[in-house]
Design a protein around this motif. Sequence first.
Motif, PDB file in Angstrom:
ATOM      1  N   VAL A 113       0.836  -1.134   0.050  1.00  0.00           N
ATOM      2  CA  VAL A 113      -0.035   0.035   0.034  1.00  0.00           C
ATOM      3  C   VAL A 113       0.903   1.276  -0.008  1.00  0.00           C
ATOM      4  O   VAL A 113       1.556   1.293   0.955  1.00  0.00           O
ATOM      5  CB  VAL A 113      -0.873   0.160   1.287  1.00  0.00           C
ATOM      6  CG1 VAL A 113      -1.969   1.231   1.084  1.00  0.00           C
ATOM      7  CG2 VAL A 113      -1.614  -1.312   1.427  1.00  0.00           C
ATOM      8  N   THR A 114       0.779   2.070  -1.125  1.00  0.00           N
ATOM      9  CA  THR A 114       1.485   3.129  -1.175  1.00  0.00           C
ATOM     10  C   THR A 114       0.767   4.332  -1.029  1.00  0.00           C
ATOM     11  O   THR A 114      -0.490   4.590  -1.560  1.00  0.00           O
ATOM     12  CB  THR A 114       2.104   3.167  -2.520  1.00  0.00           C
ATOM     13  OG1 THR A 114       3.046   1.966  -2.729  1.00  0.00           O
ATOM     14  CG2 THR A 114       3.020   4.669  -2.710  1.00  0.00           C
ATOM     15  N   VAL A 115       1.064   5.383  -0.328  1.00  0.00           N
ATOM     16  CA  VAL A 115       0.556   6.629   0.140  1.00  0.00           C
ATOM     17  C   VAL A 115       0.576   7.600  -1.221  1.00  0.00           C
ATOM     18  O   VAL A 115       1.847   8.020  -1.238  1.00  0.00           O
ATOM     19  CB  VAL A 115       0.764   7.316   1.480  1.00  0.00           C
ATOM     20  CG1 VAL A 115       0.025   8.689   1.423  1.00  0.00           C
ATOM     21  CG2 VAL A 115      -0.026   6.185   2.381  1.00  0.00           C
ATOM     22  N   ALA A 116      -0.347   7.858  -1.863  1.00  0.00           N
ATOM     23  CA  ALA A 116      -0.101   8.806  -2.937  1.00  0.00           C
ATOM     24  C   ALA A 116      -0.807  10.334  -2.314  1.00  0.00           C
ATOM     25  O   ALA A 116      -0.357  10.598  -1.293  1.00  0.00           O
ATOM     26  CB  ALA A 116      -0.829   8.426  -4.146  1.00  0.00           C
ATOM     27  N   SER A 117      -1.815  10.863  -3.211  1.00  0.00           N
ATOM     28  CA  SER A 117      -2.252  11.972  -2.754  1.00  0.00           C
ATOM     29  C   SER A 117      -3.418  12.338  -3.765  1.00  0.00           C
ATOM     30  O   SER A 117      -3.371  12.022  -4.858  1.00  0.00           O
ATOM     31  CB  SER A 117      -1.353  13.224  -2.668  1.00  0.00           C
ATOM     32  OG  SER A 117      -2.141  14.207  -2.371  1.00  0.00           O
ATOM     33  N   VAL A 118      -4.466  13.145  -3.278  1.00  0.00           N
ATOM     34  CA  VAL A 118      -5.320  13.437  -4.462  1.00  0.00           C
ATOM     35  C   VAL A 118      -4.671  14.686  -5.265  1.00  0.00           C
ATOM     36  O   VAL A 118      -5.307  15.098  -6.227  1.00  0.00           O
ATOM     37  CB  VAL A 118      -6.784  14.335  -3.611  1.00  0.00           C
ATOM     38  CG1 VAL A 118      -7.456  13.093  -2.948  1.00  0.00           C
ATOM     39  CG2 VAL A 118      -6.551  15.052  -2.879  1.00  0.00           C
ATOM     40  N   ARG A 181      -0.769  -7.993  -4.060  1.00  0.00           N
ATOM     41  CA  ARG A 181      -1.449  -6.796  -4.217  1.00  0.00           C
ATOM     42  C   ARG A 181      -0.916  -5.579  -4.159  1.00  0.00           C
ATOM     43  O   ARG A 181       0.091  -5.374  -3.134  1.00  0.00           O
ATOM     44  CB  ARG A 181      -2.877  -6.931  -3.409  1.00  0.00           C
ATOM     45  CG  ARG A 181      -3.532  -8.212  -3.945  1.00  0.00           C
ATOM     46  CD  ARG A 181      -4.861  -8.293  -3.002  1.00  0.00           C
ATOM     47  NE  ARG A 181      -4.691  -8.026  -1.624  1.00  0.00           N
ATOM     48  CZ  ARG A 181      -4.619  -7.051  -0.718  1.00  0.00           C
ATOM     49  NH1 ARG A 181      -5.356  -5.800  -1.352  1.00  0.00           N
ATOM     50  NH2 ARG A 181      -4.617  -7.178   0.549  1.00  0.00           N
ATOM     51  N   VAL A 182      -1.231  -4.701  -4.883  1.00  0.00           N
ATOM     52  CA  VAL A 182      -0.600  -3.205  -5.026  1.00  0.00           C
ATOM     53  C   VAL A 182      -1.650  -2.380  -5.175  1.00  0.00           C
ATOM     54  O   VAL A 182      -2.284  -2.295  -6.028  1.00  0.00           O
ATOM     55  CB  VAL A 182       0.590  -3.065  -5.968  1.00  0.00           C
ATOM     56  CG1 VAL A 182       1.045  -1.816  -5.895  1.00  0.00           C
ATOM     57  CG2 VAL A 182       1.672  -4.294  -5.829  1.00  0.00           C
ATOM     58  N   ASN A 183      -1.710  -1.769  -4.170  1.00  0.00           N
ATOM     59  CA  ASN A 183      -2.827  -0.415  -4.178  1.00  0.00           C
ATOM     60  C   ASN A 183      -2.260   0.963  -3.887  1.00  0.00           C
ATOM     61  O   ASN A 183      -1.148   0.824  -3.018  1.00  0.00           O
ATOM     62  CB  ASN A 183      -4.076  -0.817  -3.433  1.00  0.00           C
ATOM     63  CG  ASN A 183      -4.812  -1.817  -3.994  1.00  0.00           C
ATOM     64  OD1 ASN A 183      -5.467  -1.782  -5.041  1.00  0.00           O
ATOM     65  ND2 ASN A 183      -4.747  -3.271  -3.428  1.00  0.00           N
ATOM     66  N   THR A 184      -2.977   1.815  -3.992  1.00  0.00           N
ATOM     67  CA  THR A 184      -2.440   3.386  -3.417  1.00  0.00           C
ATOM     68  C   THR A 184      -3.440   3.739  -2.686  1.00  0.00           C
ATOM     69  O   THR A 184      -5.026   3.490  -3.014  1.00  0.00           O
ATOM     70  CB  THR A 184      -2.118   4.390  -4.675  1.00  0.00           C
ATOM     71  OG1 THR A 184      -3.164   4.332  -5.500  1.00  0.00           O
ATOM     72  CG2 THR A 184      -0.870   3.803  -5.174  1.00  0.00           C
ATOM     73  N   VAL A 185      -3.437   4.577  -1.518  1.00  0.00           N
ATOM     74  CA  VAL A 185      -4.381   5.487  -0.882  1.00  0.00           C
ATOM     75  C   VAL A 185      -3.991   7.023  -1.051  1.00  0.00           C
ATOM     76  O   VAL A 185      -2.945   7.366  -0.942  1.00  0.00           O
ATOM     77  CB  VAL A 185      -4.141   5.185   0.683  1.00  0.00           C
ATOM     78  CG1 VAL A 185      -4.866   6.006   1.394  1.00  0.00           C
ATOM     79  CG2 VAL A 185      -4.544   3.734   0.933  1.00  0.00           C
ATOM     80  N   GLY A 240      -4.675  -2.942  -7.791  1.00  0.00           N
ATOM     81  CA  GLY A 240      -4.525  -1.729  -8.958  1.00  0.00           C
ATOM     82  C   GLY A 240      -5.341  -0.745  -8.416  1.00  0.00           C
ATOM     83  O   GLY A 240      -5.773   0.141  -9.486  1.00  0.00           O
ATOM     84  N   HIS A 241      -5.815  -0.463  -7.385  1.00  0.00           N
ATOM     85  CA  HIS A 241      -6.728   0.697  -7.172  1.00  0.00           C
ATOM     86  C   HIS A 241      -6.263   1.695  -6.404  1.00  0.00           C
ATOM     87  O   HIS A 241      -5.325   1.774  -5.634  1.00  0.00           O
ATOM     88  CB  HIS A 241      -7.927  -0.031  -6.298  1.00  0.00           C
ATOM     89  CG  HIS A 241      -9.110   0.899  -6.004  1.00  0.00           C
ATOM     90  ND1 HIS A 241      -9.934   1.326  -7.030  1.00  0.00           N
ATOM     91  CD2 HIS A 241      -9.773   1.471  -4.944  1.00  0.00           C
ATOM     92  CE1 HIS A 241     -10.824   2.194  -6.342  1.00  0.00           C
ATOM     93  NE2 HIS A 241     -10.561   2.302  -5.077  1.00  0.00           N
ATOM     94  N   ASP A 242      -6.531   2.999  -6.770  1.00  0.00           N
ATOM     95  CA  ASP A 242      -6.077   4.182  -5.917  1.00  0.00           C
ATOM     96  C   ASP A 242      -7.393   4.776  -5.202  1.00  0.00           C
ATOM     97  O   ASP A 242      -8.582   5.048  -6.061  1.00  0.00           O
ATOM     98  CB  ASP A 242      -5.909   5.333  -6.954  1.00  0.00           C
ATOM     99  CG  ASP A 242      -5.555   6.675  -6.403  1.00  0.00           C
ATOM    100  OD1 ASP A 242      -4.609   6.514  -5.182  1.00  0.00           O
ATOM    101  OD2 ASP A 242      -5.735   7.606  -6.838  1.00  0.00           O
ATOM    102  N   LEU A 243      -7.264   4.763  -3.827  1.00  0.00           N
ATOM    103  CA  LEU A 243      -8.304   4.779  -3.247  1.00  0.00           C
ATOM    104  C   LEU A 243      -8.374   6.432  -2.508  1.00  0.00           C
ATOM    105  O   LEU A 243      -7.577   6.560  -1.597  1.00  0.00           O
ATOM    106  CB  LEU A 243      -8.721   3.916  -1.933  1.00  0.00           C
ATOM    107  CG  LEU A 243      -9.745   4.086  -0.906  1.00  0.00           C
ATOM    108  CD1 LEU A 243     -11.256   4.117  -1.755  1.00  0.00           C
ATOM    109  CD2 LEU A 243      -9.836   3.070  -0.201  1.00  0.00           C
TER     110      LEU A 243
END
Length: 261
Positions: A113-118, A181-185, A240-243
Amino acid sequence: MAQPQRRIVVVGAGSGIGAATAAHFHAAGAHVLAVDLRDNDTPATEHRRCDLRDGAAIEALLAGIGDGWDLLAHVAGVPGTAPAGDVLEVNYLGMRRTVTGMLPLLRTGGAVVTVASVAALGWQQRIPELEGLLAATDEAAVRAWQAGQDPAYPVYSTSKQAAVLFATRLAPAAWQKYGVRVNTVSPGPTETPILGDFETSMGKELLDTVKATVGRHATAADIVPVIEFLGSPAAGWVNGHDLHVDGGFVAPMSAGGRLAL
């Protein structure tokens, strides 16, 4: 039968969302490896230092931690007030190196889980421009790519757009090869020690508008449970989701506006 102790790596564990994430898993009984640029007192099982701008340092870190990990929570990041090269090397290139290097160290069924940003909003429309950044796999190439970009475009947004695009493209291959699994928050504005930096780089008026619209800024306590969920078996078919975790500020932008009640 007692469940085996979970093994969690948190990168960027020294403060803010990263510290809250490490402390949360530690309190829940997990074995937590807290990684940060600086020494810190974040509750964790073990601590390591690593400069994400240094590829050799990342390799050395990963070579020394063993395998069998359940989750990589990659939270580390620097704001847009930092030099452009540092922003891209930490938020994109360092993240990329850490994530790809961790894949074989995660157990089948594990997660990233990688922290991205809006602030990454609109990344789909910038894919042609971001292709060159995703092709850059060392510091010199990243800086050369940035030198050819519009200096007025926020480099922080670029770094997070690249992070989301990279994770989205990586997710199918990581699942097929490693069972990971790889997703971003993507949080909205969050009350952390670097919020003031974001007010400087993005504009306090903009962040105040977000706050007024949804009622408050997020806290780390709003973000950590989402990281926990995406890293858990409960999200075992989410990949593969960005939440977005922003109180609902962004969603109406792509839906043609808000309804009045």
